[in-house]
Scaffold this motif. Structure first.
Motif, PDB file in Angstrom:
ATOM      1  N   SER A 113       0.737  -1.152   0.004  1.00  0.00           N
ATOM      2  CA  SER A 113      -0.052  -0.040   0.030  1.00  0.00           C
ATOM      3  C   SER A 113       0.934   1.177   0.032  1.00  0.00           C
ATOM      4  O   SER A 113       2.083   1.148   0.340  1.00  0.00           O
ATOM      5  CB  SER A 113      -1.059   0.053   1.111  1.00  0.00           C
ATOM      6  OG  SER A 113      -0.085   0.096   2.470  1.00  0.00           O
ATOM      7  N   VAL A 114       0.180   2.394  -0.399  1.00  0.00           N
ATOM      8  CA  VAL A 114       0.832   3.701  -0.204  1.00  0.00           C
ATOM      9  C   VAL A 114       0.134   4.122   1.197  1.00  0.00           C
ATOM     10  O   VAL A 114      -1.077   4.459   1.008  1.00  0.00           O
ATOM     11  CB  VAL A 114       0.845   4.558  -1.429  1.00  0.00           C
ATOM     12  CG1 VAL A 114       1.103   5.847  -1.032  1.00  0.00           C
ATOM     13  CG2 VAL A 114       1.301   4.129  -2.700  1.00  0.00           C
ATOM     14  N   LEU A 115       0.809   4.264   2.222  1.00  0.00           N
ATOM     15  CA  LEU A 115       0.462   4.706   3.443  1.00  0.00           C
ATOM     16  C   LEU A 115       0.396   6.239   3.661  1.00  0.00           C
ATOM     17  O   LEU A 115       1.459   6.623   3.486  1.00  0.00           O
ATOM     18  CB  LEU A 115       1.237   4.023   4.426  1.00  0.00           C
ATOM     19  CG  LEU A 115       0.752   4.387   5.954  1.00  0.00           C
ATOM     20  CD1 LEU A 115      -0.625   4.075   6.261  1.00  0.00           C
ATOM     21  CD2 LEU A 115       1.550   3.684   6.989  1.00  0.00           C
ATOM     22  N   MET A 116      -0.665   6.911   3.683  1.00  0.00           N
ATOM     23  CA  MET A 116      -0.614   8.210   3.933  1.00  0.00           C
ATOM     24  C   MET A 116      -0.963   8.821   5.333  1.00  0.00           C
ATOM     25  O   MET A 116      -2.026   8.334   5.697  1.00  0.00           O
ATOM     26  CB  MET A 116      -1.562   9.026   2.827  1.00  0.00           C
ATOM     27  CG  MET A 116      -1.456   8.963   1.540  1.00  0.00           C
ATOM     28  SD  MET A 116       0.088   9.971   1.109  1.00  0.00           S
ATOM     29  CE  MET A 116       0.207   9.727  -0.628  1.00  0.00           C
ATOM     30  N   LEU A 117      -0.214   9.530   5.739  1.00  0.00           N
ATOM     31  CA  LEU A 117      -0.598   9.938   7.234  1.00  0.00           C
ATOM     32  C   LEU A 117      -0.940  11.341   7.112  1.00  0.00           C
ATOM     33  O   LEU A 117      -0.138  12.167   6.903  1.00  0.00           O
ATOM     34  CB  LEU A 117       0.971   9.847   7.907  1.00  0.00           C
ATOM     35  CG  LEU A 117       1.576   8.549   7.905  1.00  0.00           C
ATOM     36  CD1 LEU A 117       2.972   8.722   8.749  1.00  0.00           C
ATOM     37  CD2 LEU A 117       0.704   7.324   8.565  1.00  0.00           C
ATOM     38  N   ARG A 118      -2.021  11.491   7.818  1.00  0.00           N
ATOM     39  CA  ARG A 118      -2.914  13.010   7.618  1.00  0.00           C
ATOM     40  C   ARG A 118      -2.953  13.457   8.808  1.00  0.00           C
ATOM     41  O   ARG A 118      -3.439  13.004   9.943  1.00  0.00           O
ATOM     42  CB  ARG A 118      -4.302  12.563   7.220  1.00  0.00           C
ATOM     43  CG  ARG A 118      -5.055  14.010   6.789  1.00  0.00           C
ATOM     44  CD  ARG A 118      -6.638  13.898   6.614  1.00  0.00           C
ATOM     45  NE  ARG A 118      -7.018  15.379   6.416  1.00  0.00           N
ATOM     46  CZ  ARG A 118      -8.414  15.231   6.392  1.00  0.00           C
ATOM     47  NH1 ARG A 118      -9.149  14.506   6.129  1.00  0.00           N
ATOM     48  NH2 ARG A 118      -8.932  16.518   6.039  1.00  0.00           N
ATOM     49  N   THR A 119      -2.025  14.417   9.070  1.00  0.00           N
ATOM     50  CA  THR A 119      -1.884  15.229  10.107  1.00  0.00           C
ATOM     51  C   THR A 119      -2.662  16.503  10.418  1.00  0.00           C
ATOM     52  O   THR A 119      -2.964  17.077  11.312  1.00  0.00           O
ATOM     53  CB  THR A 119      -0.237  15.571  10.684  1.00  0.00           C
ATOM     54  OG1 THR A 119       0.044  16.640   9.638  1.00  0.00           O
ATOM     55  CG2 THR A 119       0.577  14.292  10.425  1.00  0.00           C
ATOM     56  N   GLY A 120      -3.120  17.010   9.305  1.00  0.00           N
ATOM     57  CA  GLY A 120      -3.928  18.461   9.254  1.00  0.00           C
ATOM     58  C   GLY A 120      -2.768  19.388   8.944  1.00  0.00           C
ATOM     59  O   GLY A 120      -3.458  20.442   8.671  1.00  0.00           O
ATOM     60  N   TRP A 121      -1.500  19.224   8.936  1.00  0.00           N
ATOM     61  CA  TRP A 121      -0.529  20.358   8.587  1.00  0.00           C
ATOM     62  C   TRP A 121      -0.783  20.620   7.293  1.00  0.00           C
ATOM     63  O   TRP A 121      -0.413  21.931   6.840  1.00  0.00           O
ATOM     64  CB  TRP A 121       0.773  19.768   8.890  1.00  0.00           C
ATOM     65  CG  TRP A 121       1.351  20.486  10.144  1.00  0.00           C
ATOM     66  CD1 TRP A 121       2.483  21.318  10.067  1.00  0.00           C
ATOM     67  CD2 TRP A 121       0.628  20.742  11.467  1.00  0.00           C
ATOM     68  NE1 TRP A 121       2.592  22.038  11.400  1.00  0.00           N
ATOM     69  CE2 TRP A 121       1.623  21.572  12.298  1.00  0.00           C
ATOM     70  CE3 TRP A 121      -0.165  19.920  12.102  1.00  0.00           C
ATOM     71  CZ2 TRP A 121       1.359  21.780  13.607  1.00  0.00           C
ATOM     72  CZ3 TRP A 121      -0.455  20.351  13.589  1.00  0.00           C
ATOM     73  CH2 TRP A 121       0.323  21.133  14.114  1.00  0.00           C
ATOM     74  N   GLY A 122      -0.909  19.943   6.138  1.00  0.00           N
ATOM     75  CA  GLY A 122      -1.480  20.357   4.690  1.00  0.00           C
ATOM     76  C   GLY A 122      -2.118  21.318   4.555  1.00  0.00           C
ATOM     77  O   GLY A 122      -2.109  22.098   3.690  1.00  0.00           O
ATOM     78  N   GLU A 123      -3.175  21.714   5.496  1.00  0.00           N
ATOM     79  CA  GLU A 123      -4.145  22.961   5.580  1.00  0.00           C
ATOM     80  C   GLU A 123      -3.517  24.044   5.546  1.00  0.00           C
ATOM     81  O   GLU A 123      -4.141  24.963   5.137  1.00  0.00           O
ATOM     82  CB  GLU A 123      -5.338  22.620   6.247  1.00  0.00           C
ATOM     83  CG  GLU A 123      -6.195  21.209   6.127  1.00  0.00           C
ATOM     84  CD  GLU A 123      -6.968  20.802   7.268  1.00  0.00           C
ATOM     85  OE1 GLU A 123      -7.151  21.380   8.191  1.00  0.00           O
ATOM     86  OE2 GLU A 123      -7.382  19.646   7.441  1.00  0.00           O
ATOM     87  N   TRP A 124      -2.272  23.917   6.171  1.00  0.00           N
ATOM     88  CA  TRP A 124      -1.667  25.365   6.317  1.00  0.00           C
ATOM     89  C   TRP A 124      -0.682  25.655   5.381  1.00  0.00           C
ATOM     90  O   TRP A 124       0.158  26.553   5.408  1.00  0.00           O
ATOM     91  CB  TRP A 124      -0.709  25.212   7.826  1.00  0.00           C
ATOM     92  CG  TRP A 124      -1.635  25.197   8.832  1.00  0.00           C
ATOM     93  CD1 TRP A 124      -3.306  25.086   8.615  1.00  0.00           C
ATOM     94  CD2 TRP A 124      -1.578  24.982  10.281  1.00  0.00           C
ATOM     95  NE1 TRP A 124      -3.708  25.009  10.068  1.00  0.00           N
ATOM     96  CE2 TRP A 124      -2.945  25.163  10.949  1.00  0.00           C
ATOM     97  CE3 TRP A 124      -0.362  24.968  10.889  1.00  0.00           C
ATOM     98  CZ2 TRP A 124      -2.874  25.004  12.265  1.00  0.00           C
ATOM     99  CZ3 TRP A 124      -0.447  24.820  12.436  1.00  0.00           C
ATOM    100  CH2 TRP A 124      -1.606  24.937  13.103  1.00  0.00           C
ATOM    101  N   TYR A 125      -0.310  24.818   4.382  1.00  0.00           N
ATOM    102  CA  TYR A 125       0.716  24.747   3.598  1.00  0.00           C
ATOM    103  C   TYR A 125       0.676  26.159   2.704  1.00  0.00           C
ATOM    104  O   TYR A 125       1.987  27.047   2.609  1.00  0.00           O
ATOM    105  CB  TYR A 125       0.640  23.712   2.566  1.00  0.00           C
ATOM    106  CG  TYR A 125       2.047  23.589   1.688  1.00  0.00           C
ATOM    107  CD1 TYR A 125       3.248  22.783   2.177  1.00  0.00           C
ATOM    108  CD2 TYR A 125       2.009  24.107   0.521  1.00  0.00           C
ATOM    109  CE1 TYR A 125       4.369  22.799   1.443  1.00  0.00           C
ATOM    110  CE2 TYR A 125       3.140  23.973  -0.226  1.00  0.00           C
ATOM    111  CZ  TYR A 125       4.312  23.503   0.136  1.00  0.00           C
ATOM    112  OH  TYR A 125       5.595  23.225  -0.649  1.00  0.00           O
TER     113      TYR A 125
END
Length: 262
Positions: A113-125
């Protein structure tokens, strides 16, 4: 089809000590030969924007970017969402319990699998600037604050699951205050490739997609910018194109665009 890549633009967040991305226009208009022409120059570090870390980034003698097999960069998408843990703790590290909790609800993380870790920090990029995303904008790495993968979590994945790619929506797989980058040290020797600064994970379903992570093929590179996207599984779709056909077309178009930018 879901875009998981941040657009490269001047002023985007970049790792302290690395050169910032720079885009300059060479031609954009009518030229003396009588036709319209656009040409641009770009200047960037390998690890800019949404990018891949090849194992050689931290491991001597390991795969460089151009040695990573293409088939290792495609797999079933899995999203582990830890935003409830990071909301009040910018230094949160994702550990074995987070993966075990996810599996109790959704089943075993599939091999390959391609495991994606969603921390929410991407919303601030883009929305809140480099300080909000990285914790600092003055080049001082001791001031970095963002979530990451705990070494215990990395070890649990290395010991118990088989995957080729792990992505995260922060600037590094290790959390901001990490000095030794132990999650890199644990997983990269296992020929796991990292995707950092993943975009738009809010659009990716928890399961039920195929993720493609296609980097620029930099000879001897320790990493490189990548076009990362997902195709959502939909057996009821009337679309006649197969996933592999769409991916082939996109790769051909991307190669043509990159070739003509040089």
């Amino acid at each position: 089809m879901i875009e998981l890549t941040w657009r490269l633009e001047n002023g985007m967040a970049h790792w302290p000590g690395m050169v910032p991305y720079n885009f300059t226009i060479v031609d954009r208009g009518m030229i003396p030969d009588g036709f319209y022409l656009e040409l641009n120059n770009i200047y960037l570090a390998e690890h800019t924007g949404t990018h891949l870390d090849a194992p050689a980034h931290f491991i001597q003698g390991a795969w460089r970017l151009d040695q990573v097999p293409l088939q290792n960069l495609v797999g079933p998408g899995v999203v582990v969402d830890v935003r409830d843990k990071t909301r009040d703790n910018p230094d949160y590290e994702i550990g074995p319990q987070d993966f075990q909790d996810w599996e109790r609800e959704h089943g075993r993380i599939p091999d390959g699998s391609v495991l994606m870790l969603r921390t929410g920090w991407g919303e601030w990029y883009w929305d809140q600037g480099e300080t909000a995303y990285l914790g600092t904008d003055d080049g001082n790495t001791s001031l970095l604050h963002f979530p990451g993968l705990h070494p215990d979590g990395a070890q649990w994945l290395a010991d118990n699951r088989k995957m080729h790619v792990i992505g995260i929506d922060t600037g590094s797989m290790d959390y901001g205050q990490s000095v030794q980058k132990m999650s890199h040290q644990i997983l990269l020797p296992k020929r796991v490739v990292f995707i950092e600064n993943v975009g738009h994970l809010d659009q990716l379903p928890i399961t039920g997609s195929t993720v493609y992570a296609m980097p620029i093929l930099i000879g001897e590179g320790s990493g490189g910018p990548a076009r990362v996207f997902a195709i959502v599984d939909d057996r009821t779709s009337a679309c006649s194109l197969t996933t592999s056909t769409v991916a082939t077309v996109l790769l051909a178009l991307s190669s043509a665009i990159l070739y003509n930018m040089i």
